[in-house]
Design an enzyme around this catalytic site. Structure first.
Site, PDB file in Angstrom:
ATOM      1  N   LYS A  13       1.180  -1.068   0.055  1.00 13.03           N
ATOM      2  CA  LYS A  13      -0.121  -0.200   0.143  1.00 13.03           C
ATOM      3  C   LYS A  13       1.072   1.421   0.051  1.00 13.03           C
ATOM      4  O   LYS A  13       0.735   2.429  -0.943  1.00 13.03           O
ATOM      5  CB  LYS A  13      -1.017  -0.342   1.335  1.00 13.03           C
ATOM      6  CG  LYS A  13      -1.928  -1.505   1.064  1.00 13.03           C
ATOM      7  CD  LYS A  13      -2.224  -1.063   2.540  1.00 13.03           C
ATOM      8  CE  LYS A  13      -2.093  -1.192   3.990  1.00 13.03           C
ATOM      9  NZ  LYS A  13      -1.733  -2.574   3.928  1.00 13.03           N
ATOM     10  N   ARG A  87     -10.033  -0.410   8.556  1.00 12.10           N
ATOM     11  CA  ARG A  87     -10.257  -1.619   8.986  1.00 12.10           C
ATOM     12  C   ARG A  87     -11.072  -1.842   9.736  1.00 12.10           C
ATOM     13  O   ARG A  87     -10.706  -3.346   9.353  1.00 12.10           O
ATOM     14  CB  ARG A  87      -8.634  -0.797   9.333  1.00 12.10           C
ATOM     15  CG  ARG A  87      -7.063  -1.463   8.994  1.00 12.10           C
ATOM     16  CD  ARG A  87      -6.432  -0.963   9.355  1.00 12.10           C
ATOM     17  NE  ARG A  87      -4.826  -1.548   9.978  1.00 12.10           N
ATOM     18  CZ  ARG A  87      -3.812  -1.296   9.098  1.00 12.10           C
ATOM     19  NH1 ARG A  87      -4.020   0.228   9.002  1.00 12.10           N
ATOM     20  NH2 ARG A  87      -2.650  -2.092   9.064  1.00 12.10           N
ATOM     21  N   ARG A 126      11.182  -5.120   5.425  1.00  8.95           N
ATOM     22  CA  ARG A 126      10.752  -3.715   5.320  1.00  8.95           C
ATOM     23  C   ARG A 126      12.753  -2.677   6.047  1.00  8.95           C
ATOM     24  O   ARG A 126      12.636  -2.852   7.062  1.00  8.95           O
ATOM     25  CB  ARG A 126       9.805  -3.347   5.075  1.00  8.95           C
ATOM     26  CG  ARG A 126       9.756  -1.556   5.662  1.00  8.95           C
ATOM     27  CD  ARG A 126       7.796  -1.208   5.712  1.00  8.95           C
ATOM     28  NE  ARG A 126       7.399  -1.818   6.235  1.00  8.95           N
ATOM     29  CZ  ARG A 126       6.117  -2.452   6.220  1.00  8.95           C
ATOM     30  NH1 ARG A 126       5.300  -1.424   5.665  1.00  8.95           N
ATOM     31  NH2 ARG A 126       5.619  -3.127   7.525  1.00  8.95           N
ATOM     32  N   ARG A 159      10.321  -0.738  11.225  1.00 10.37           N
ATOM     33  CA  ARG A 159       9.337  -0.245  12.652  1.00 10.37           C
ATOM     34  C   ARG A 159       9.608  -1.818  13.554  1.00 10.37           C
ATOM     35  O   ARG A 159      10.171  -2.871  13.165  1.00 10.37           O
ATOM     36  CB  ARG A 159       8.195  -0.339  11.679  1.00 10.37           C
ATOM     37  CG  ARG A 159       7.947   0.088  11.214  1.00 10.37           C
ATOM     38  CD  ARG A 159       6.671   0.603   9.721  1.00 10.37           C
ATOM     39  NE  ARG A 159       5.329  -0.074  10.637  1.00 10.37           N
ATOM     40  CZ  ARG A 159       4.655   0.098   9.052  1.00 10.37           C
ATOM     41  NH1 ARG A 159       4.331   0.564   8.566  1.00 10.37           N
ATOM     42  NH2 ARG A 159       3.575  -1.195  10.044  1.00 10.37           N
ATOM     43  N   ARG A 170      -0.742  -9.553  13.320  1.00 10.68           N
ATOM     44  CA  ARG A 170      -1.516  -8.501  12.267  1.00 10.68           C
ATOM     45  C   ARG A 170      -2.143  -9.405  10.870  1.00 10.68           C
ATOM     46  O   ARG A 170      -2.811  -8.407  10.963  1.00 10.68           O
ATOM     47  CB  ARG A 170      -0.120  -7.986  11.323  1.00 10.68           C
ATOM     48  CG  ARG A 170       0.514  -6.715  12.547  1.00 10.68           C
ATOM     49  CD  ARG A 170       1.593  -6.051  12.538  1.00 10.68           C
ATOM     50  NE  ARG A 170       1.153  -5.063  10.951  1.00 10.68           N
ATOM     51  CZ  ARG A 170       2.359  -4.698  10.957  1.00 10.68           C
ATOM     52  NH1 ARG A 170       4.229  -5.084  11.098  1.00 10.68           N
ATOM     53  NH2 ARG A 170       2.474  -4.433   9.398  1.00 10.68           N
TER      54      ARG A 170
HETATM   55  P1  AP5 Z   1       5.322  -1.837   2.054  1.00  6.11           P
HETATM   56  O1  AP5 Z   1       4.282  -0.939   1.162  1.00  6.11           O
HETATM   57  O2  AP5 Z   1       5.355  -0.850   3.297  1.00  6.11           O
HETATM   58  O3  AP5 Z   1       3.321  -2.435   2.569  1.00  6.11           O
HETATM   59  P2  AP5 Z   1       2.299  -1.958   3.221  1.00  6.11           P
HETATM   60  O4  AP5 Z   1       1.038  -3.238   2.460  1.00  6.11           O
HETATM   61  O5  AP5 Z   1       2.161  -0.724   3.356  1.00  6.11           O
HETATM   62  O6  AP5 Z   1       2.182  -2.591   4.684  1.00  6.11           O
HETATM   63  P3  AP5 Z   1       2.151  -1.724   5.482  1.00  6.11           P
HETATM   64  O7  AP5 Z   1       3.070  -2.729   6.917  1.00  6.11           O
HETATM   65  O8  AP5 Z   1       2.709  -0.534   6.465  1.00  6.11           O
HETATM   66  O9  AP5 Z   1       0.550  -2.444   6.341  1.00  6.11           O
HETATM   67  P4  AP5 Z   1      -0.052  -1.719   7.269  1.00  6.11           P
HETATM   68  O10 AP5 Z   1      -1.550  -2.125   7.515  1.00  6.11           O
HETATM   69  O11 AP5 Z   1       0.505  -3.171   8.419  1.00  6.11           O
HETATM   70  O12 AP5 Z   1       0.424  -0.623   8.666  1.00  6.11           O
HETATM   71  P5  AP5 Z   1       0.159   0.643   8.878  1.00  6.11           P
HETATM   72  O13 AP5 Z   1       0.988   1.218   9.379  1.00  6.11           O
HETATM   73  O14 AP5 Z   1      -1.538   0.761   8.353  1.00  6.11           O
HETATM   74  O15 AP5 Z   1       5.687  -3.040   1.696  1.00  6.11           O
HETATM   75  C1  AP5 Z   1       6.391  -3.879   2.161  1.00  6.11           C
HETATM   76  C2  AP5 Z   1       7.671  -4.390   1.625  1.00  6.11           C
HETATM   77  O16 AP5 Z   1       7.114  -4.863   0.891  1.00  6.11           O
HETATM   78  C3  AP5 Z   1       8.599  -3.275   1.544  1.00  6.11           C
HETATM   79  O17 AP5 Z   1       9.031  -3.258   2.410  1.00  6.11           O
HETATM   80  C4  AP5 Z   1       8.554  -3.201   0.191  1.00  6.11           C
HETATM   81  O18 AP5 Z   1       9.503  -2.502  -0.116  1.00  6.11           O
HETATM   82  C5  AP5 Z   1       8.236  -4.593   0.076  1.00  6.11           C
HETATM   83  N1  AP5 Z   1       7.023  -4.488  -1.525  1.00  6.11           N
HETATM   84  C6  AP5 Z   1       5.886  -3.575  -1.698  1.00  6.11           C
HETATM   85  N2  AP5 Z   1       5.475  -3.875  -3.018  1.00  6.11           N
HETATM   86  C7  AP5 Z   1       6.810  -4.617  -3.429  1.00  6.11           C
HETATM   87  C8  AP5 Z   1       6.641  -6.329  -4.506  1.00  6.11           C
HETATM   88  N3  AP5 Z   1       5.166  -6.070  -5.097  1.00  6.11           N
HETATM   89  N4  AP5 Z   1       7.198  -6.506  -4.909  1.00  6.11           N
HETATM   90  C9  AP5 Z   1       7.916  -7.289  -4.091  1.00  6.11           C
HETATM   91  N5  AP5 Z   1       7.991  -6.640  -2.321  1.00  6.11           N
HETATM   92  C10 AP5 Z   1       7.598  -5.663  -2.080  1.00  6.11           C
HETATM   93  O19 AP5 Z   1      -0.548   0.160  10.390  1.00  6.11           O
HETATM   94  C11 AP5 Z   1       0.159  -0.546  11.465  1.00  6.11           C
HETATM   95  C12 AP5 Z   1      -0.469  -0.247  13.258  1.00  6.11           C
HETATM   96  O20 AP5 Z   1      -1.109   0.917  12.915  1.00  6.11           O
HETATM   97  C13 AP5 Z   1      -1.226  -1.268  12.771  1.00  6.11           C
HETATM   98  O21 AP5 Z   1      -1.103  -3.032  13.339  1.00  6.11           O
HETATM   99  C14 AP5 Z   1      -2.521  -1.023  13.794  1.00  6.11           C
HETATM  100  O22 AP5 Z   1      -1.784  -1.742  15.480  1.00  6.11           O
HETATM  101  C15 AP5 Z   1      -2.608   0.621  13.139  1.00  6.11           C
HETATM  102  N6  AP5 Z   1      -3.373   0.849  12.645  1.00  6.11           N
HETATM  103  C16 AP5 Z   1      -3.250   2.121  11.851  1.00  6.11           C
HETATM  104  N7  AP5 Z   1      -4.370   1.600  10.711  1.00  6.11           N
HETATM  105  C17 AP5 Z   1      -5.539   1.475  11.930  1.00  6.11           C
HETATM  106  C18 AP5 Z   1      -6.665   1.284  10.921  1.00  6.11           C
HETATM  107  N8  AP5 Z   1      -7.748   1.897  10.306  1.00  6.11           N
HETATM  108  N9  AP5 Z   1      -8.026   0.975  12.594  1.00  6.11           N
HETATM  109  C19 AP5 Z   1      -7.379   0.436  13.851  1.00  6.11           C
HETATM  110  N10 AP5 Z   1      -5.267   0.534  14.177  1.00  6.11           N
HETATM  111  C20 AP5 Z   1      -4.873   1.142  12.821  1.00  6.11           C
END
Ligand code: AP5
Length: 213
Positions: A13, A87, A126, A159, A170
């Site tokens: 994402k 979410r 990552r 992270r 997660r």
């Molecule tokens: P990346 O692009 O960083 O993936 P992402 O989908 O953004 O992953 P996140 O881990 O950031 O998502 P998340 O939803 O768990 O975390 P968030 O910060 O929202 O890619 C990942 C890796 O893969 C990178 O190294 C990249 O280089 C590689 N990659 C990407 N695309 C690729 C491809 N096509 N091929 C190969 N490699 C690739 O949430 C964190 C925490 O915050 C949650 O756990 C929760 O506690 C809280 N939180 C956030 N939002 C909410 C909500 N709405 N409600 C409740 N809690 C929430």
């Protein structure tokens, strides 16, 4: 253009948002990034969110809905991408209300699909820049210089929630609480499923085709 980006942790994402911001000038609104900033600032919200995030649990709906409703009120009407919000179905219902109040609607829901089997490797490898938010991978998206951001030469960090144990939690939460949103949005007919286990450049081109159609 207003976009919701759905997908499991590590589905890409944040990676795809970068291209969308560059091409369409949209504001990137990542609930995870906003929470991490609140934590760094040691705000009341950041402190409340900390233990949930570190253990891989979702932060409670009431905290998230208040935080994101405020962000949406301040967002430019011209366009934004929501990454990581909503979410839960409850959050999606509240988002619909906030959008209606602001006289806006979600134009596209992009759903990035990746099998769980490749997620752990992606997330534990990552590294990100604490200054500009750029995302890298130690094997498949390396910075030019090991451990250093290409944009601003800041030292890259891992992270706290990017360990194998927390990733498993997660992913469980994603399947139980977030995946049902795909059906929630399919009722509106604006959901686009994209396989995100391909080269990120190819995924990006497919997204552009959808948005430019
Ligand atoms: P990346 O692009 O960083 O993936 P992402 O989908 O953004 O992953 P996140 O881990 O950031 O998502 P998340 O939803 O768990 O975390 P968030 O910060 O929202 O890619 C990942 C890796 O893969 C990178 O190294 C990249 O280089 C590689 N990659 C990407 N695309 C690729 C491809 N096509 N091929 C190969 N490699 C690739 O949430 C964190 C925490 O915050 C949650 O756990 C929760 O506690 C809280 N939180 C956030 N939002 C909410 C909500 N709405 N409600 C409740 N809690 C929430």
């Amino acid at each position: 253009m207003r976009i919701v980006l759905l997908g499991a942790p590590g589905s890409g994402k944040g990676t795809q948002c970068k291209s969308l911001v560059e091409k369409y000038g949209l504001l990137h609104m990542s609930s995870g990034d906003i929470l991490r900033k609140e934590r760094a600032a040691k705000s009341e919200l950041g402190q409340k969110a900390q233990s949930y995030m570190d253990s891989g649990a979702l932060v409670p709906d009431d905290l998230i809905i208040e935080m994101m409703s405020k962000a949406i009120k301040e967002a430019p009407k011209s366009g934004f991408i929501l990454d990581g919000f909503p979410r839960t179905v409850n959050q999606a219902i509240e988002l619909d209300k906030a959008m209606a109040d602001a006289g806006m609607k979600i134009d596209f829901v992009l759903n990035l699909e990746v099998d769980d089997s490749i997620i752990e490797k992606r997330i534990t490898g990552r590294r990100s820049c604490p200054k500009c938010g750029a995302v890298y991978h130690i094997e498949n998206m390396k910075p030019k210089q090991d451990g250093i951001c290409d944009n601003d030469e800041t030292e890259l960090v891992q992270r706290a929630d990017d360990t194998a144990e927390v990733v498993a939690k997660r992913l469980d939460n994603y399947h139980q609480q977030t995946e049902p949103l795909v059906d929630y949005y399919k009722k509106n007919g604006n959901v686009y499923d994209l396989r995100s286990d391909r080269d990120p450049e190819i995924v990006k081109e497919d997204i552009f085709k959808i948005l430019d159609f």
